[in-house]
Motif scaffolding. Structure first.
Motif, PDB file in Angstrom:
ATOM      1  N   SER A 350      43.435  31.866  38.500  1.00  0.00           N
ATOM      2  CA  SER A 350      42.949  33.049  37.796  1.00  0.00           C
ATOM      3  C   SER A 350      43.055  32.869  36.280  1.00  0.00           C
ATOM      4  O   SER A 350      42.223  33.383  35.546  1.00  0.00           O
ATOM      5  CB  SER A 350      43.619  34.338  38.269  1.00  0.00           C
ATOM      6  N   GLY A 372      40.675  37.932  40.697  1.00  0.00           N
ATOM      7  CA  GLY A 372      41.722  37.555  41.639  1.00  0.00           C
ATOM      8  C   GLY A 372      43.132  37.694  41.082  1.00  0.00           C
ATOM      9  O   GLY A 372      44.081  37.169  41.657  1.00  0.00           O
TER      10      GLY A 372
ATOM     11  N   ASN B 121      30.157  36.954  41.281  1.00  0.00           N
ATOM     12  CA  ASN B 121      31.456  37.117  41.911  1.00  0.00           C
ATOM     13  C   ASN B 121      31.372  36.983  43.427  1.00  0.00           C
ATOM     14  O   ASN B 121      32.165  36.307  44.067  1.00  0.00           O
ATOM     15  CB  ASN B 121      32.035  38.471  41.520  1.00  0.00           C
ATOM     16  N   LYS B 125      32.926  34.189  45.911  1.00  0.00           N
ATOM     17  CA  LYS B 125      33.806  34.497  47.048  1.00  0.00           C
ATOM     18  C   LYS B 125      33.293  33.823  48.331  1.00  0.00           C
ATOM     19  O   LYS B 125      34.061  33.293  49.119  1.00  0.00           O
ATOM     20  CB  LYS B 125      33.866  36.003  47.274  1.00  0.00           C
TER      21      LYS B 125
END
Ligand code: SF4
Lengths: 439, 256
Positions: A350, A372, B121, B125
């Motif tokens: 992160s 995250g 994003n 993921k």
């Protein structure tokens, strides 16, 4: 000594993998090697887990002893000469066949070969080398091999082993030399550190050779590791972490493993552990080890002579942060990588994601969540564009009370130590690591 | 423009998705909103037209080459992972991320770092999930020797990763005949000794063959024995074991 002559492969495997299981180093990491198309096998840097044992640990290598016959008498070990257990030995052909047949079926990444000391360290090492030579030369095996150096084996044999194996290891066994003297009378710091030094030096020389001749043979390309038993002698966490740090710095170890002591022998020299192996303590040590290797922490920042043991309730990074509130809050949109890494709830991934994402626009709390960051840990320690997520106090007690996480994922099951139970103990004893284990 | 939105319905594989990207690009340049779906939408709204896209390896190849050249290996890999995932809106996501990175002469090789953007994003993921499954299968594929000649493995992956296993196993076992069968998708990846991999679709096995494939092997027993005896029972932890290797993988693994 009980030696059975005609044992089936199954029986041998059962005995010799059972005898090897307390060695925790089972990673297949540290080397990238493509197959050459002619043999069998390759290796990828992060390693691969092929299965998981009933204790939840990764099975990556065929982890066996060559033999469990042993002339040494290490107090903590099932195979010590004074124990009356069934003994078995493989032959080099058996080891190499078993490895190849397991490997072809994709059960394993390779071989982890350790051994008891049969006859002498040199005699043992010779046989282990023969097994691995068969694998490399006859079967053209290009998968991963981890080999133990037997303390006391001659430098020539260590050298030969290093050119066959990807990783070598010599176990330090116990964090202090007094502990070693007491529990492993046939080993000494010297017989352990000498091969370790040799492997380090040879590995470095080999790097230079490889820079000159790209095809020079490789010496233990995945480096070396070691292991310490935790909780068999009375050392503090500080002593352990300081030793680990020294090993990383002075011996360039790739990994130090910590193995919670499991009482397999009845012996007056060994502690009784009615609550089972000190798994939580082992867990904290791994966390601290991680902080040393990837987060730029030094040992004495985490534990010290004055605070020699880890807080069992908080992980070492949170623990460090709440006692260094003067370093916070950290501004997400301007802090550098090293500073970000010190924030609880921000890991290496992160932190670098933050650096990448803030090039596009300045980040706010919802962005951090997407990236995250573990907000319920981080929120006390950060600002986004000067603002905190909630008005919170930068106060040690307040933060600790809010951060204590009864659901923290701990590697504990059997002994079921949860925060709830720990909190039943009085404050003092629970803050001294080991206190809960009656050491 | 008459229509507000166009839904391109394509086949559920890499080639299908990237053909749809190719077609969609043209529509989007003309100002039309584009969605890519691998299923016929159930309730299309009034201003939507639906168009079926026929997979076309040349068009898909063009798109893939452009991505690789202009955006680099990492973005390329990421979008391929997204395209083989089970995520229903993956086509649209891939399209939007590409538009973000490439439209109007842009060429943003770092597009995947823009994690505060919800499309990026999401793709990131998905990438992690698919990558994770792929790497799990590097370890969890189990071969069984059939008739002393062929190594056979059956898998049931969630994402369509069979083809992605090829480079790894071909490099690892170049001198073996091996095959990996994706039971759910009924396709098989085959590698002949010393040769290169190929995929055969619509594979069904005869009962006789199935029986042969499920015959027990000596080495399976040995491996079972090994897994049992390396376990430190004082540290028994079935919850952790299950987290590391969820039950769905185990039916194809002899040690469970
Ligand atoms: S040398 Fe010590 S630890 Fe190793 S097998 Fe022998 S008794 Fe056990």
């Amino acid at each position: 000594m009980i030696i059975q002559e005609s044992m089936s492969i199954m029986e041998k495997l059962e005995i010799l993998s059972d005898a090897a299981k307390y060695d925790v180093a089972c990673t297949s990491s540290g080397v990238d090697r493509k197959g050459d198309g002619k043999g069998i096998g390759n290796s990828i840097h992060p390693g691969i887990c092929h299965s998981f044992a009933g204790d939840g640990r990764c099975i990556s290598l065929l982890k066996i002893l060559y033999t469990n016959e042993c002339v040494f008498d290490c107090k903590y070990c099932v195979n010590r000469v004074s124990n009356d257990v069934v003994r078995a030995s493989f032959t080099p052909e058996e080891v190499s066949r078993l490895t190849i047949e397991f490997y072809r079926r994709n059960y394993i990444e390779g071989l982890f070969l350790s051994s008891g000391v049969k006859g002498s360290p040199d005699a043992t090492m010779e046989e282990m080398i023969r097994a691995v030579e068969l694998l490399r030369d006859k079967y053209h095996f290009q998968g991963y091999i981890h080999m133990k150096a037997i303390p006391g084996a001659s430098p020539k044999l260590i050298e030969r082993a290093g050119f066959l194996a990807d990783r070598m290891s010599v176990n330090l066994e116990l964090p202090t030399s007094e502990g070693l003297k007491r529990l492993a009378p046939n080993k000494s710091r010297r017989t352990i550190l000498k091969p370790m030094k040799q492997i380090q030096v040879r590995h470095m020389e080999n790097k230079e050779e490889l820079a000159l001749y790209r095809h020079a043979p490789k010496f233990a390309p995945a480096g070396q590791s070691t292991q310490m038993i935790i909780g068999a002698t009375g050392e503090s966490d500080y002593q352990i972490v300081a030793v680990a740090e020294a090993l990383y710095q002075q011996y360039s170890l790739k990994r130090v493993f910590y193995s919670a002591f499991v009482a397999v022998n009845q012996d007056s020299a060994l502690p009784m552990l009615p609550q089972g192996p000190p798994l939580l303590r082992e867990h904290r040590l791994y966390q601290a080890d991680w902080l040393l290797r990837f987060y730029g922490f030094r040992a004495e920042e985490l534990v010290s002579e004055k605070h020699p043991n880890f807080n069992l309730l908080l992980d070492p990074k949170c623990d460090w942060a709440v006692s260094h509130l003067e370093c916070f809050p950290v501004e997400i949109n301007s802090a550098d990588y090293r500073t970000l890494l010190r924030v609880p709830g921000i890991g290496t991934k992160s932190a670098s994601r933050i650096l990448g994402a803030r090039r596009y626009h300045s980040l706010d709390f919802p962005d951090l969540k997407k990236i995250g960051v573990v907000m319920k840990r981080a929120l006390y320690f950060i600002t986004c564009n000067g603002k905190m997520m909630y008005p919170t106090k930068l106060d040690e007690d307040y933060i600790v009370r809010n951060m204590l996480d009864p659901k923290e994922k701990l590697p504990i099951h059997q002994s079921e130590i949860t925060y709830r139970q720990l909190s039943l103990f009085d404050d003092q004893s629970m803050l001294q690591a080991g206190g809960a284990y009656g050491l | 423009m008459d229509y507000e939105k166009k839904i391109l319905v394509c086949e559920d594989h890499i080639e299908g998705i990237f053909t749809a990207v190719y077609e969609g690009w043209i529509w989007h340049m003309r100002g039309m909103a584009v969605e890519i779906s691998v299923r016929e939408p159930e309730y299309p709204d009034f201003f939507t037209t639906i168009e079926e896209v026929v997979s076309d390896s040349i068009k898909a190849g063009k798109v893939l080459r452009t991505i690789r050249e202009k955006l680099g290996e990492e973005v390329y890999e990421t979008l391929c992972y997204a395209a083989v995932s089970t995520y229903p809106d993956k086509g649209t996501l891939v399209f939007r991320v590409l538009w973000q990175a490439l439209s109007g002469r842009r060429c943003d090789r770092h597009v995947m770092e823009n994690l505060s953007d919800s499309d990026v994003n999401m793709v990131s993921k998905i990438r992690i999930k698919v990558w994770h499954e792929l790497h799990r299968f590097y370890g969890f594929v189990r071969f069984r020797e059939i008739g002393g000649k062929v190594l056979f493995s059956k898998i049931n992956p969630e994402n369509d990763i069979l083809e992605m296993l090829a480079p790894h196993f071909a490099d690892r076992f170049p001198r073996e005949n091996w095959m990996i069968y994706d039971e759910g998708r009924k396709k098989v990846l085959f590698h002949p000794k010393g040769g290169t991999c190929s995929v055969q679709k619509d594979m069904e096995f005869l009962q006789e063959q199935k029986d042969m494939l499920s015959e027990k092997e000596e080495y399976e027993e040995l491996f079972k024995c090994f897994c049992r005896s390396v376990t430190v029972w004082e540290r028994r932890n079935p919850a952790l074991q299950q987290q590391q290797i969820p039950l769905k993988f185990r039916s194809n693994m002899p040690e469970f």
